[in-house]
Scaffold this active site. Structure first.
Site, PDB file in Angstrom:
ATOM      1  CG  ASP A  41      -1.773   1.147   1.055  1.00  0.00           C
ATOM      2  OD1 ASP A  41      -2.339   1.364   0.077  1.00  0.00           O
ATOM      3  OD2 ASP A  41      -2.231   0.864   2.303  1.00  0.00           O
ATOM      4  CG  HIS A  58      -0.036   2.163  -9.898  1.00  0.00           C
ATOM      5  ND1 HIS A  58       0.102   1.392  -8.296  1.00  0.00           N
ATOM      6  CD2 HIS A  58      -0.995   2.424  -9.955  1.00  0.00           C
ATOM      7  CE1 HIS A  58      -1.229   1.551  -7.734  1.00  0.00           C
ATOM      8  NE2 HIS A  58      -1.493   2.685  -9.298  1.00  0.00           N
ATOM      9  CG  LEU A 152       9.753 -17.227  -3.682  1.00  0.00           C
ATOM     10  CD1 LEU A 152       9.501 -17.025  -1.559  1.00  0.00           C
ATOM     11  CD2 LEU A 152      10.672 -15.217  -3.435  1.00  0.00           C
TER      12      LEU A 152
END
Length: 266
Positions: A41, A58, A152
């Site tokens: 956020d 972004h 991962l």
């Protein structure tokens, strides 16, 4: 990105990207969370503070995400889930939504080879069938290109909503009840969990031990509502584009400082 780090018990944050070293943090390698989830956020506020377009925020957030994927790999975390686009984000302007998905294509085109080289497997949580065609194609190329990787597991929550995924799972069970396959009294939490995007029928993830939210906001915003029942929540005041591996380690250190009892006593 790089392969897993050394198996030392203590991990420390060091100089990052040639910049001055952050505060030294010691992490217990034996108490690392297996699954970390992050609500990324603050991209818009970061851009507003600098007087630049939201899309630039972004883009900066995408770079921060890449660093955190890399650092999760180095720390030996097995699963990293990021909240990339919620079912509510469609309410934003078409310009912003379109730009976000174009960034997704850029990320895939630039970094897919590196993900494969570093043994990172990518999964999607959410119904991505409705996203723009070029973004969907890029995403499916990533899923196919990394499906054999065993390192991962990087989960992207895309067109994802916590309430919606619970509804979907319950609806499927209701269909089985209507067909006489299951009795209402036999419905279990495991059955509901299996039908979630994180469940055995989809990404097959353990619940996150740690959920991090950046930018100073302190709420889940419809993210992993079922799975986060006993997650440790850590809130960082740092806006997502400024969230460095050092800040990430501070959040993990906060997690390691807590006594997890799951409703019981020790």
């Amino acid at each position: 990105m790089s392969r897993k780090g050394s198996p030392n018990t203590l991990l420390q944050s060091k100089t990052i990207g040639g910049q001055a070293a952050e505060d030294m943090i010691e992490l217990d390698r034996n108490r690392m969370p297996e699954h970390v989830a992050i609500i990324m956020d603050g991209n818009g506020r970061w851009a507003k503070q600098r007087g630049i377009p939201r899309l630039a925020g972004h883009r900066a957030g995408m770079e921060a995400m890449k660093k955190i994927v890399d650092h999760s790999d180095k720390l030996g975390i097995k699963y990293l889930t990021v909240y990339a686009f919620s079912t509510e984000n469609w309410r934003r302007s078409m310009e912003e939504v379109s730009g976000i998905f174009k960034l997704l294509v850029t990320f895939v085109n630039r970094d897919l080879r590196e993900l494969i080289r570093n043994n990172v497997r990518v999964k999607v949580l959410g119904d991505y069938s409705t996203i723009p065609a070029d973004s969907k194609e890029a995403l499916e190329r990533t899923l196919a290109g990394t499906k054999e990787d065993t390192g991962l597991q990087f989960n992207i929550a895309l067109n994802y909503g916590g309430r919606d995924e619970i509804r979907r799972s319950v609806a499927r069970i209701a269909e089985r009840v209507a067909a006489g396959e299951v009795k209402p009294a036999d419905i279990t939490e495991d059955m509901i969990g299996a039908g979630l995007w994180t469940g055995s029928e989809h990404a097959d993830l353990p619940d996150p031990e740690l959920i991090i939210r950046t930018s100073g906001e302190e709420r889940l915003s419809n993210f992993l509502l079922w799975q986060g029942a006993y997650s440790e929540l850590v809130f960082s005041d740092v806006l997502w584009p400024d969230f460095t591996p050092g800040e990430y380690e501070k959040c993990i250190a906060a997690y390691q400082s807590r006594d997890r009892r799951f409703g019981g006593r020790k």
